[in-house]
Design an enzyme around this catalytic site. Sequence first.
Site, short mmCIF file in Angstrom:
data_model
loop_
_atom_site.label_atom_id
_atom_site.label_comp_id
_atom_site.label_asym_id
_atom_site.label_seq_id
_atom_site.Cartn_x
_atom_site.Cartn_y
_atom_site.Cartn_z
N GLY A 113 -29.57 -32.51 -23.94
CA GLY A 113 -29.22 -33.46 -25.31
C GLY A 113 -28.07 -33.76 -25.50
N CYS A 231 -24.63 -39.84 -12.37
CA CYS A 231 -23.33 -39.14 -12.05
C CYS A 231 -23.15 -39.10 -10.53
CB CYS A 231 -23.45 -37.83 -12.82
SG CYS A 231 -24.62 -36.86 -12.66
N1 SAM Z 1 -29.01 -36.71 -20.60
C1 SAM Z 1 -28.74 -35.55 -20.39
C2 SAM Z 1 -27.46 -35.15 -21.13
O1 SAM Z 1 -26.70 -35.92 -21.28
O2 SAM Z 1 -27.46 -34.11 -21.73
C3 SAM Z 1 -28.61 -35.28 -18.96
C4 SAM Z 1 -29.75 -35.66 -18.21
S1 SAM Z 1 -29.70 -34.96 -16.36
C5 SAM Z 1 -28.39 -36.28 -15.69
C6 SAM Z 1 -31.18 -35.62 -15.91
C7 SAM Z 1 -32.63 -35.05 -16.51
O3 SAM Z 1 -33.55 -35.66 -16.04
C8 SAM Z 1 -32.73 -33.46 -16.51
O4 SAM Z 1 -32.51 -32.91 -17.39
C9 SAM Z 1 -34.14 -33.66 -15.42
O5 SAM Z 1 -34.92 -32.53 -16.10
C10 SAM Z 1 -34.75 -35.10 -16.05
N2 SAM Z 1 -35.67 -35.43 -15.25
C11 SAM Z 1 -35.80 -35.18 -13.73
N3 SAM Z 1 -36.99 -36.04 -13.39
C12 SAM Z 1 -37.60 -36.57 -14.56
C13 SAM Z 1 -38.75 -37.32 -14.98
N4 SAM Z 1 -39.69 -37.79 -13.86
N5 SAM Z 1 -38.88 -37.58 -16.10
C14 SAM Z 1 -38.31 -37.34 -17.19
N6 SAM Z 1 -37.12 -36.56 -17.03
C15 SAM Z 1 -36.81 -36.19 -15.62
#
Ligand code: SAM
Length: 444
Positions: A113, A231
């Site tokens: 989040g 990232c």
């Molecule tokens: N945006 C978040 C933040 O700023 O705190 C970080 C997100 S992190 C880079 C990527 C996220 O993508 C992870 O939490 C993971 O659970 C989610 N994720 C992976 N595959 C996904 C999918 N098919 N649909 C939705 N979310 C997905």
Amino acid sequence: MILPEKYTEEMKSLLKNEYDDYLAAMDQPYVRSIRINTLKISPEEFMKISPFDLTPVPWCREGFYVNEDERPGTHPYYYAGLYYIQEASAMIPAAVLPVREHDAVLDLCAAPGGKSTYFASRLNGTGVLAANDISASRQNATLKNLERFGAGNIYVLSEDPEKLAGVWPEKFDCILLDAPCSGEGMFRKDPSLIKAWEKRGSEEYVPVQKKLAEQAVKMLKPGGYLVYSTCTFSICEDEEIIRFITGTFPEMKLQKIPDRHESFMPGVLPGFEDCIRLYPHKLNGEGHFTALLKKDGISASSEKYRTKIKIPAEAEEFMRLLKYPLPERITVRKDKVLLLPEISLPSDSLRVIRSGLLLGTLKKGRFEPSQALSFALSPETFGNCISLAAGDPRVIRCLRGETLQDDSDTEGNVLVCIDRWPLCFGKKQKNTIKNRIEKGYRML
Ligand code: SAM
């Protein structure tokens, strides 16, 4: 730091004569930073009361670096939601998305989040923010972070984006796709990611990223904006995905990033220079990639939501303590009383963890106000406040869930605040406040 050979070869070919600077930066400690919650305090006001030495993050008005020896996650102001701890480069994707008040915003991969809390600040209680992530367990943190920020105009979900796109076509003015990726830019902050990279490289992420990009484009209104961010430095997860989006959907156009800071490097594929690459040897932050795209067309405004129900009798007395008329968007689901966002989203068939601001729970003839409601209030909007100064030892006792003593005249349902920022509700009888801070929000 020992980096895998395959990775170092890729980075040498990407960075050429800057590679040694990159390696030197990887041996420097990563710098901590926080982002101020403007729903509660302005950056200028926070600078006056800050317990930490602050240095502005040049590309984010609300962002500040703190010294290496500071622990911002243990300060009561953190528990009161005055700021979010966020790495400085990670502030960029949400800063770049041109969110305006009353917009419908989707954060497709939101957990835990970090960027959602930034959107909540910028929406300033208006419009709607849908924060989704495939991982339901990680979404508990997203909900907690948004509630602590005082955000109520939210849907928090854990749903497959393909299903979302079926239910929400062309619903959003702004979408962030902060995609799951191979994480190369985070190796300095979290060296354990190097092992994960050796097991799961770019090849595993590219198909997922393409699929997510397709769903995001479907959910974007004509005239709407999409930010794609990762990232990682891998070209196939970065510029190649932007090429895939603009190639598959000709209505999607790559945009110049406004107020582009001089330390942001251009995208490395010809024609994709408007993307930005962030390298730890070029700026005070970790490695990231961000691109801003716009869908052709003119955006229609979202329909405002209104419903009229009678506030349940058990909750009436408590609601009279609120010093403003509640908008006509209250609903009751089972025992929960909720205030829905200004823009409503159809969500009956979706896995919704929270819709709107949870005002409280109906319990055998009485109403128990929620922790989320306490964070959304202030001394201006709630009649019975007890304000503890930041240095008062009762602040820590309050955050630990202990009973408090108070000899002011206030009685009954009270909002316990640190200075003017709420920590929780309590019930005061004589000189004793029975603390109602929920377990997940306590200081351990
Ligand atoms: N945006 C978040 C933040 O700023 O705190 C970080 C997100 S992190 C880079 C990527 C996220 O993508 C992870 O939490 C993971 O659970 C989610 N994720 C992976 N595959 C996904 C999918 N098919 N649909 C939705 N979310 C997905």
